[in-house]
Design a protein around this motif. Structure first.
Motif, PDB file in Angstrom:
ATOM      1  N   PRO A 823       0.805  -1.230   0.000  1.00  0.00           N
ATOM      2  CA  PRO A 823       0.000   0.000   0.000  1.00  0.00           C
ATOM      3  C   PRO A 823       0.835   1.276   0.000  1.00  0.00           C
ATOM      4  N   HIS A 824       1.950   1.293   0.761  1.00  0.00           N
ATOM      5  CA  HIS A 824       2.733   2.524   0.803  1.00  0.00           C
ATOM      6  C   HIS A 824       3.433   2.807  -0.526  1.00  0.00           C
ATOM      7  N   ASP A 825       3.515   1.776  -1.403  1.00  0.00           N
ATOM      8  CA  ASP A 825       4.052   2.028  -2.743  1.00  0.00           C
ATOM      9  C   ASP A 825       3.084   2.862  -3.577  1.00  0.00           C
ATOM     10  N   LEU A 826       1.835   2.937  -3.142  1.00  0.00           N
ATOM     11  CA  LEU A 826       0.834   3.760  -3.811  1.00  0.00           C
ATOM     12  C   LEU A 826       0.563   5.041  -3.029  1.00  0.00           C
ATOM     13  N   GLY A 827       1.372   5.269  -2.010  1.00  0.00           N
ATOM     14  CA  GLY A 827       1.221   6.479  -1.217  1.00  0.00           C
ATOM     15  C   GLY A 827       0.185   6.377  -0.118  1.00  0.00           C
ATOM     16  N   ILE A 828      -0.328   5.184   0.153  1.00  0.00           N
ATOM     17  CA  ILE A 828      -1.346   4.994   1.180  1.00  0.00           C
ATOM     18  C   ILE A 828      -0.662   4.410   2.407  1.00  0.00           C
ATOM     19  N   THR A 829      -0.326   5.282   3.365  1.00  0.00           N
ATOM     20  CA  THR A 829       0.506   4.876   4.496  1.00  0.00           C
ATOM     21  C   THR A 829      -0.195   4.948   5.840  1.00  0.00           C
ATOM     22  N   GLY A 830      -1.374   5.562   5.892  1.00  0.00           N
ATOM     23  CA  GLY A 830      -2.034   5.783   7.172  1.00  0.00           C
ATOM     24  C   GLY A 830      -2.193   4.544   8.036  1.00  0.00           C
ATOM     25  N   PRO A 831      -2.828   3.494   7.554  1.00  0.00           N
ATOM     26  CA  PRO A 831      -2.999   2.304   8.396  1.00  0.00           C
ATOM     27  C   PRO A 831      -1.679   1.696   8.838  1.00  0.00           C
TER      28      PRO A 831
END
Length: 947
Positions: A823-831
């Motif tokens: 997910p963080h590879d897509l910029g989604i890091t919150g969780p």
């Protein structure tokens, strides 16, 4: 080997014609291919895998390492069949494998002259320079055993049969029959399976009397009594594997019908699988005419074949002496060479005698025993019995070494599995019967052996290292004692390393005749005991099983059934062009024009007015129960349970390695009811995943999974006029933004049944998913199409949907991600950074690999003005020192009709930190350039969601 048929009664079985390597021969009904070849005096039946040495028949059943043949019958070609287990049939064409013109004259036999230069592992070291690819084609052409016939397409008609019973007995020898009888007496439902065509096991060729009957008569009586009492007996059936929860897989060979695959679950399994006679190891012990003593007895008693006229029998145990007696009675002269000093001597027995060498290249001509040359045409060997523990080990069983019988036997019992008889190291008939009786439950009386048991009296005779001549340990894989010595010198001393370095006990053989001698040789070489050396891992299948049996009827649509929409006929009537997406046959676009033009038309019209898409395949997996929220949270990257009822949340499911498995939305009906909507192709996988974690981590009485995807049809309305389109359906739902906001859902009714409207967008425009029972799909389609005509709505195919998603930067899991994307590879890091609870894949998001700065990351691409679109799959490259290096690739690429220019999505190293950077791309010899941009190219403010 001067083998011949001993004439039996005048009512001999009918004659069968067959051929071997093109030569016409005859056999008899009831023969195997091996027995028929022996009856015809055929000595060389094949060539060894590596050195192409001539090899003859060694065994009589599944233990056979040499006689592997290709068989053609009635237009069906079957490769790599053991001649010892293949029944002979009229007109059968048999060919040796791993040969050129035939087994007798193999043009590759010259290889053996260079054997000293071709030890174990030589190919790892020899073909590195100048380039492995120079040698690979020729090596691969020589590899393998038999050859496939491309013209042969066996019918896909092998059934899968599932069965349950109280007691499954594998093996119908004396132990298995005793177990089955005691199980019946104890009131159990019994299934008895055996890989031979008739019950009895060793009783079919060893003299025995049980309960006042001859051994074969007693076996037939037991079988008849079991069948008459309604129990299941299956002959010609091999138990080839034991899997999780004691699932036993059986391969049934049916002469008058296609073979069958059985899946059997039993409360109790008795493994009465017998034992295999292992060879003795001495120089040139692989000559044609060297055969298992037990096999010679089988051929004599079951097929009426005397394997030689002048026989030397080498042994280290008492059981082989009965073979010598039987062969003498049949008219052969037999000299016994017994390695034990305690063996009784005589004119025909040499005690303390070992085989020193074997003479005769194409077959045994003489044997040197204790300095004495004995003319012989056959050399029988009996190095002791090795319990057949393969199935026990497949089930997770461990072994211990029993010095008294010089073999490994089962150590600790397994739940629901009992090993009995010779498979458990019991070789005396009285012990075999008693143990089988106990294994079956102990019901009724114990069968009694009428005669005194012959003793076993074995004294181990293991391979002697440091010899000059080659001594063969594994006939099938051409492994010698010298190969094992080399493995030890190069520190491959673990038995698992030994196996892989030398190929000892690998492939179709699974170490049946070779493992014990190989382990003993390694123990002697390394100064360890055999127990300390250990055993290798036995893997299913126990014998090679035809792919046709494993595949069953799964071919074409039976293998991968195309799933069809309830509205398929309506879509066809509307001019849909169908393609397969995620296993579903779905409209790709509508219209008769060029596909690219029709897709662009649909996408443009959906942005301007409204588009109607059949979204029925999207997952609708219900998770219900007090722990439903906990299960959904554990399987999601985002927290779901904090939703209010009637709301929806988008998120990811990750694998345990932290990689994105699926993206979708979850609807919260109540605290105890959630609906997981995943991508169409992942529905079975998500159901299995939820069920796996439900069983592994949660109380199964507090949460339940139900896949209701097939029960609902879903039509999606998207675009500026989508609300008007849905309002025309009269669903009884307030469609105002206050009552039904984006990422909310509401329940209503349609045509007298339930309906649900979910406001979810995968296009970036205002969208509504309308779901009704599948039985009302046509009525819903008629109504929405009628309403759509006045609103200038367009039927929307899957290709246009993919284009609309790409314009917004909405990824397709598995298309815009690969097997490493997190997910963080897509910029989604919150969780990852803030979520406290555990979830699948969380630990993996913090590994050294996961936090690398050079990971491929999801980005958008903008091509220069006037440039063509980047082809999907095009590699982003960096050039240094004149060499190109891939730093990523294009995952989706379109000419956007709304933007009037090409757009693309890609995975690029460090992509999120390189916004605005122009990079180079390479595809099919052509170099292109594009600028890294945000993934969302259309309506980046998101105003159209509520527009």
């Amino acid at each position: 080997m001067t083998s011949r048929r001993i004439e039996g009664p005048s009512t001999s079985p009918r004659e069968l014609r067959f051929s071997f390597d093109g030569k016409a021969l005859t056999g008899r009904e009831g023969d195997t291919v091996a027995s028929a070849l022996l009856a015809n005096g055929v000595r060389i039946v094949g060539r060894s895998f590596k050195y192409h040495r001539p090899r003859g028949i060694f065994g009589a059943w599944t233990e056979e390492p040499n006689a592997v043949v290709d068989v053609a019958l009635d237009g069906v070609h079957t490769p790599n069949v053991r001649a010892t287990t293949q029944s002979l049939a009229e007109g059968m064409e048999v060919r040796s494998v791993n040969t050129g013109a035939g087994a007798e004259k193999d043009r590759n036999a010259l290889i053996d002259r260079f054997g000293q230069f071709l030890p174990a592992g030589f190919y790892y070291k020899t073909f590195l320079w100048p380039d492995w690819h120079m040698f690979e084609p020729r090596i691969r052409a020589m590899a393998g055993l038999g050859r496939l016939d491309p013209a042969t397409e066996p019918p896909a008609d092998c059934p899968l049969i599932s069965a349950h019973c109280d007691l499954l007995v594998v093996g119908a020898g004396p132990a298995g029959l005793a177990a089955a009888r005691s199980g019946v007496a104890g009131g159990k439902r019994v299934m008895l399976v055996d890989d031979q065509d008739r019950p009895g096991g060793s009783l079919l060729h060893r003299e025995a009397a049980i309960d006042g009957r001859h051994g074969t008569e007693w076996a037939e009586t037991m079988t008849r009594d079991l069948a008459s009492a309604g129990h299941t007996i299956i002959a010609n059936t091999t138990a080839f594997g034991i899997y999780d929860h004691n699932l036993v897989a059986l391969w049934q060979r049916r002469p008058e019908a296609p073979d069958a695959l059985w899946h059997v679950r039993a409360k109790q399994v008795v493994l009465a699988t017998g034992a295999i006679e292992r060879p003795l190891v001495f120089p040139d012990n692989d000559r044609p005419g060297v055969m298992s003593a037990e096999a010679a007895l089988v051929y004599l008693r079951r097929h009426g074949i005397l394997v030689g006229e002048r026989i030397v029998l080498a042994t280290n145990n008492d059981k082989a002496h009965a073979v010598a007696v039987a062969l003498r009675e049949a008219g052969a002269s037999v000299v016994v060479a017994d390695t034990r000093q305690s063996a009784q001597t005589g004119a025909d027995v040499r005690s303390g005698a070992r085989i020193e060498s074997v003479h005769g290249t194409g077959g045994v001509k003489a044997v040197i025993v204790g300095g004495e040359r004995i003319e012989a045409d056959c050399l029988l060997v009996s190095g002791g019995l090795t319990p057949t523990v393969h199935l026990f080990c497949q089930a997770g069983g461990k072994l211990r070494f029993d010095e008294s019988i010089a073999a490994f036997v089962p150590r600790d019992p397994l739940p629901g599995i009992v090993v009995a008889g010779a498979a458990n190291g019991r070789f005396a008939l009285s012990e075999v019967l008693a143990e089988g009786h106990r294994a079956g439950g102990g019901g009724g009386e114990v069968p009694k052996a009428d005669a005194q048991d012959e003793s076993y009296g074995i004294e181990a005779a293991w391979p002697a290292p440091a010899g000059k001549a080659r001594q063969w340990v594994d006939f099938q894989n051409d492994v010698t004692v010298k190969d094992i010595e080399l493995a030890a010198r190069e520190n491959f001393r673990s038995v698992e390393h030994l196996k892989r370095y030398t190929t000892l006990g690998m492939a179709t053989d699974q170490g049946k005749t070779s493992n014990m001698n190989g382990l003993a040789a390694m123990a002697a070489i390394t100064g360890r005991t055999i127990a300390e050396t250990g055993t290798t891992t036995y893997r299913p299948p126990f014998v090679p099983v035809p792919f046709t049996v494993v595949a069953g009827r799964r071919r074409g649509e039976f293998f991968n059934p195309v799933r069809r929409l309830a509205l398929e006929n309506e879509h066809r009537a509307s001019g849909a062009v169908f393609r397969e997406y995620g296993g579903w046959l779905r409209p790709a676009w509508y219209g008769s024009g060029p596909g690219a033009d029709e897709v662009a038309r649909e996408a443009r019209q959906a942005r301007e007015t409204a588009g109607i898409l059949d979204g029925s395949p999207l997952g609708k997996i219900e998770v219900i129960g007090p722990d439903a929220g906990a299960l959904v949270d554990y399987n999601s990257y985002q927290t779901i349970s904090t939703l209010k009822p009637g709301r929806i949340r988008y998120g990811f499911m990750l694998t345990e390695s932290g990689v994105i498995y699926d993206d979708g939305v979850v609807s919260k009906v109540s605290d105890e009811h959630y609906v997981v909507s995943c991508s169409s192709g992942h529905v079975p996988g998500v159901v299995a995943r939820l069920e796996e974690w439900r069983q592994d981590r949660f109380d199964r009485s507090r949460v339940f999974i139900h896949n209701s995807t097939p029960q609902w049809a879903t039509l999606t309305a998207t675009g500026p006029r989508s609300r008007d389109l849905v309002a025309a359906l009269s669903l009884g739902i307030d469609l105002s933004d206050e009552a039904l906001p984006h990422m909310g859902f509401a329940d209503g009714s349609f045509a007298g049944g339930p309906a649900r409207v979910a406001r979810v967008s995968f296009t970036g425009d205002r969208s509504y998913e309308v779901s009704v029972p599948s039985s009302r799909a046509k009525a819903l389609n008629d109504a929405i199409q009628e309403a759509g005509r006045t609103l200038e709505a367009v039927a929307l195919g899957s290709e246009a949907l993919l284009m609309l998603r790409a314009e917004k930067g909405y990824i397709i899991a598995g298309k815009d991600t690969d097997g490493t994307t997190m997910p963080h590879d897509l910029g989604i890091t919150g969780p990852r950074d803030k979520r406290k609870g555990e979830f699948v894949g969380k630990r993996s998001l913090f590994t050294e690999n996961a936090v690398r700065e050079d990971r491929p990351q999801g980005v958008g691409l903008t091509a220069p003005d006037g440039a063509p679109p980047l082809p999907t799959g095009t590699h982003a490259i960096e050039t240094a020192g004149g060499r190109r290096r891939s730093i990523g690739f294009v995952t989706s690429s379109y000419i956007s009709p709304s933007l009037g220019r090409p757009i693309a999505l890609a995975l690029v190293e460090r992509g999120l930190s390189r916004m605005g950077e122009e990079i180079e791309f390479f595809h099919l010899g052509r170099t292109m350039r594009a600028t890294i941009a945000p993934v969302c190219a259309f309506d980046p403010e998101g105003a159209r969601i509520n527009g």
